[in-house]
Write a protein that holds these residues in place. Sequence first.
Motif: not given
Length: 132
Positions: A10-14, A43, A45, A49-52, A124
């Motif tokens: 999850c890139g948004e959350q790292k 996508c 998710y 968190e609804h993060d991709s 990542h």
Amino acid sequence: MREIKFRAWCGEQKRMFNKVLIGNTSDPSHEDYTAHCIYRDGCWYHSDEHDSVEFMQYTGFKNLEGKEVYEGDILSDVESEFEFFLARVHYDESQGKYVLLDWRGEYTGDLDEWYECPIVGNIHQNPELLRD
């Protein structure tokens, strides 16, 4: 039968989710999984968190330390005839197999010849390992 499993970045959350449940389930909070991922609007998710997220599939190989090798892992001690370097695990759809790519993205060998090498990171969490 080969084991099919994934981890997800999850890139948004790292954040790396190491045990991922993909798709719908009657119990997405089951304790065996670190993330429940769903497909929506083209996508994938992380449902809480609804993060991709980006999936990495288990290759079916374990290295000499017993660690599972996934797509995107970076292996060390991979030697060519010219030098010592690091390589990342990549699935080559045209060949239908896992291969190793160097920092330039060039083919360096088939994973089935090098899977026993140490895993030093992944693309990542440790992208700096593959920079020139």
